[in-house]
Motif scaffolding. Sequence first.
Motif, PDB file in Angstrom:
ATOM      1  N   ALA A  41       4.491  -0.774  -2.434  1.00 43.33           N
ATOM      2  CA  ALA A  41       3.145  -0.849  -3.004  1.00 43.33           C
ATOM      3  C   ALA A  41       2.603  -2.252  -2.759  1.00 43.33           C
ATOM      4  N   THR A  42       1.305  -2.387  -2.792  1.00 43.72           N
ATOM      5  CA  THR A  42       0.673  -3.693  -2.610  1.00 43.72           C
ATOM      6  C   THR A  42      -0.535  -3.781  -3.518  1.00 43.72           C
ATOM      7  N   ASP A  43      -1.082  -4.962  -3.661  1.00 46.95           N
ATOM      8  CA  ASP A  43      -2.196  -5.145  -4.586  1.00 46.95           C
ATOM      9  C   ASP A  43      -3.550  -4.802  -3.981  1.00 46.95           C
ATOM     10  N   VAL A  44      -3.744  -5.143  -2.694  1.00 43.92           N
ATOM     11  CA  VAL A  44      -5.043  -4.896  -2.060  1.00 43.92           C
ATOM     12  C   VAL A  44      -4.855  -4.681  -0.561  1.00 43.92           C
ATOM     13  N   LEU A  45      -5.620  -3.746  -0.019  1.00 41.68           N
ATOM     14  CA  LEU A  45      -5.655  -3.493   1.421  1.00 41.68           C
ATOM     15  C   LEU A  45      -7.120  -3.424   1.851  1.00 41.68           C
ATOM     16  N   LEU A  90     -19.750  -1.130   2.168  1.00 40.78           N
ATOM     17  CA  LEU A  90     -18.491  -1.491   1.531  1.00 40.78           C
ATOM     18  C   LEU A  90     -18.146  -0.516   0.413  1.00 40.78           C
ATOM     19  N   GLU A  91     -16.944   0.033   0.498  1.00 43.03           N
ATOM     20  CA  GLU A  91     -16.412   0.869  -0.585  1.00 43.03           C
ATOM     21  C   GLU A  91     -15.196   0.164  -1.158  1.00 43.03           C
ATOM     22  N   VAL A  92     -15.173   0.020  -2.469  1.00 40.26           N
ATOM     23  CA  VAL A  92     -14.018  -0.526  -3.177  1.00 40.26           C
ATOM     24  C   VAL A  92     -13.416   0.635  -3.950  1.00 40.26           C
ATOM     25  N   ILE A  93     -12.173   0.968  -3.606  1.00 44.50           N
ATOM     26  CA  ILE A  93     -11.515   2.157  -4.145  1.00 44.50           C
ATOM     27  C   ILE A  93     -10.270   1.740  -4.903  1.00 44.50           C
ATOM     28  N   PHE A  94     -10.191   2.151  -6.148  1.00 47.68           N
ATOM     29  CA  PHE A  94      -9.043   1.817  -6.991  1.00 47.68           C
ATOM     30  C   PHE A  94      -8.063   2.979  -6.980  1.00 47.68           C
ATOM     31  N   LEU A  95      -6.808   2.669  -6.629  1.00 51.30           N
ATOM     32  CA  LEU A  95      -5.762   3.683  -6.486  1.00 51.30           C
ATOM     33  C   LEU A  95      -4.547   3.338  -7.339  1.00 51.30           C
ATOM     34  N   ASN A  96      -3.686   4.337  -7.528  1.00 55.93           N
ATOM     35  CA  ASN A  96      -2.425   4.067  -8.218  1.00 55.93           C
ATOM     36  C   ASN A  96      -1.415   3.485  -7.218  1.00 55.93           C
ATOM     37  N   ASP A  97      -0.291   3.013  -7.737  1.00 52.57           N
ATOM     38  CA  ASP A  97       0.694   2.342  -6.886  1.00 52.57           C
ATOM     39  C   ASP A  97       1.282   3.264  -5.816  1.00 52.57           C
ATOM     40  N   ALA A  98       1.476   4.532  -6.137  1.00 54.03           N
ATOM     41  CA  ALA A  98       2.038   5.465  -5.149  1.00 54.03           C
ATOM     42  C   ALA A  98       1.083   5.628  -3.959  1.00 54.03           C
ATOM     43  N   SER A  99      -0.198   5.726  -4.240  1.00 55.66           N
ATOM     44  CA  SER A  99      -1.185   5.849  -3.164  1.00 55.66           C
ATOM     45  C   SER A  99      -1.285   4.560  -2.358  1.00 55.66           C
ATOM     46  N   MET A 100      -1.206   3.426  -3.048  1.00 49.27           N
ATOM     47  CA  MET A 100      -1.236   2.134  -2.345  1.00 49.27           C
ATOM     48  C   MET A 100      -0.016   1.996  -1.438  1.00 49.27           C
ATOM     49  N   ARG A 101       1.129   2.448  -1.934  1.00 47.52           N
ATOM     50  CA  ARG A 101       2.348   2.383  -1.121  1.00 47.52           C
ATOM     51  C   ARG A 101       2.211   3.251   0.131  1.00 47.52           C
ATOM     52  N   ALA A 102       1.666   4.440  -0.039  1.00 41.81           N
ATOM     53  CA  ALA A 102       1.491   5.348   1.104  1.00 41.81           C
ATOM     54  C   ALA A 102       0.553   4.739   2.150  1.00 41.81           C
ATOM     55  N   LEU A 103      -0.563   4.162   1.712  1.00 40.63           N
ATOM     56  CA  LEU A 103      -1.479   3.504   2.645  1.00 40.63           C
ATOM     57  C   LEU A 103      -0.804   2.337   3.351  1.00 40.63           C
ATOM     58  N   ASN A 104      -0.091   1.538   2.574  1.00 42.87           N
ATOM     59  CA  ASN A 104       0.590   0.363   3.127  1.00 42.87           C
ATOM     60  C   ASN A 104       1.629   0.784   4.165  1.00 42.87           C
ATOM     61  N   LYS A 105       2.336   1.869   3.872  1.00 40.66           N
ATOM     62  CA  LYS A 105       3.359   2.360   4.805  1.00 40.66           C
ATOM     63  C   LYS A 105       2.710   2.922   6.077  1.00 40.66           C
ATOM     64  N   ASN A 106       1.669   3.732   5.902  1.00 34.72           N
ATOM     65  CA  ASN A 106       1.024   4.382   7.047  1.00 34.72           C
ATOM     66  C   ASN A 106       0.296   3.405   7.966  1.00 34.72           C
ATOM     67  N   PHE A 107      -0.394   2.427   7.385  1.00 35.52           N
ATOM     68  CA  PHE A 107      -1.239   1.565   8.200  1.00 35.52           C
ATOM     69  C   PHE A 107      -0.658   0.187   8.473  1.00 35.52           C
ATOM     70  N   MET A 108       0.155  -0.315   7.559  1.00 34.70           N
ATOM     71  CA  MET A 108       0.700  -1.665   7.730  1.00 34.70           C
ATOM     72  C   MET A 108       2.197  -1.646   8.046  1.00 34.70           C
ATOM     73  N   LYS A 109       2.795  -0.459   7.996  1.00 34.02           N
ATOM     74  CA  LYS A 109       4.234  -0.285   8.283  1.00 34.02           C
ATOM     75  C   LYS A 109       5.113  -1.043   7.283  1.00 34.02           C
ATOM     76  N   GLU A 129     -13.567  -0.610   3.874  1.00 27.51           N
ATOM     77  CA  GLU A 129     -12.941  -0.046   2.685  1.00 27.51           C
ATOM     78  C   GLU A 129     -11.942  -1.053   2.137  1.00 27.51           C
ATOM     79  N   VAL A 130     -12.019  -1.241   0.835  1.00 24.79           N
ATOM     80  CA  VAL A 130     -11.093  -2.106   0.124  1.00 24.79           C
ATOM     81  C   VAL A 130     -10.379  -1.226  -0.896  1.00 24.79           C
ATOM     82  N   PHE A 131      -9.058  -1.194  -0.800  1.00 22.44           N
ATOM     83  CA  PHE A 131      -8.249  -0.421  -1.743  1.00 22.44           C
ATOM     84  C   PHE A 131      -7.553  -1.405  -2.668  1.00 22.44           C
ATOM     85  N   VAL A 132      -7.680  -1.164  -3.976  1.00 26.93           N
ATOM     86  CA  VAL A 132      -7.158  -2.090  -4.978  1.00 26.93           C
ATOM     87  C   VAL A 132      -6.267  -1.331  -5.948  1.00 26.93           C
TER      88      VAL A 132
END
Length: 151
Positions: free
Chosen positions: A65-69, A42-61, A89-92
């Motif tokens: 931004a979101t709080d956790v993926l 398990l990896e818990v990775i803390f990101l900024n909102d722009a990175s969270m938004r990019a992940l959310n867009k790429n993988f969740m469509k 992987e948990v992105f927060v």
Amino acid sequence: MRLSDSVRIINDNKDFRLDCAFIKRIVIEISKYLKGPRDTRLEVIFLNDASMRALNKNFMKRDRATDVLTFRIDMDEFPARGRERPLSEVFVSPGAALKNSRVFKTSFEEELVLYIIHAILHLSGYRDESSKDRARMSKRESEVLKVICGK
């Protein structure tokens, strides 16, 4: 392998100084309480909102931004590493945690713990697509938060 050896905390959000050792202890405590998942690294990775938004867009469509993926990667897809345990992987977003702590009148730390609980519940098989699933998950989150944080 001990549970502590399979948990890694990474702070890639330069706007927040986080106590990674404390967070690792919390992740281990939550995992032990929930009795799982033990078959994964398990990896818990803390990101900024722009990175969270990019992940959310790429993988969740979802272009926001979101709080956790949460992602579980089956290592069988990678032949050279196929014998390793799967990687989760948990992105927060600490930024979301800070905003939500103000909205919900909780502490920043409590919001982070709640996000980690939510992620580990996902890894343990909980879903939140339907209102019934969300209610079940929310009830379990509250129960775990009470045990972990005394709230």
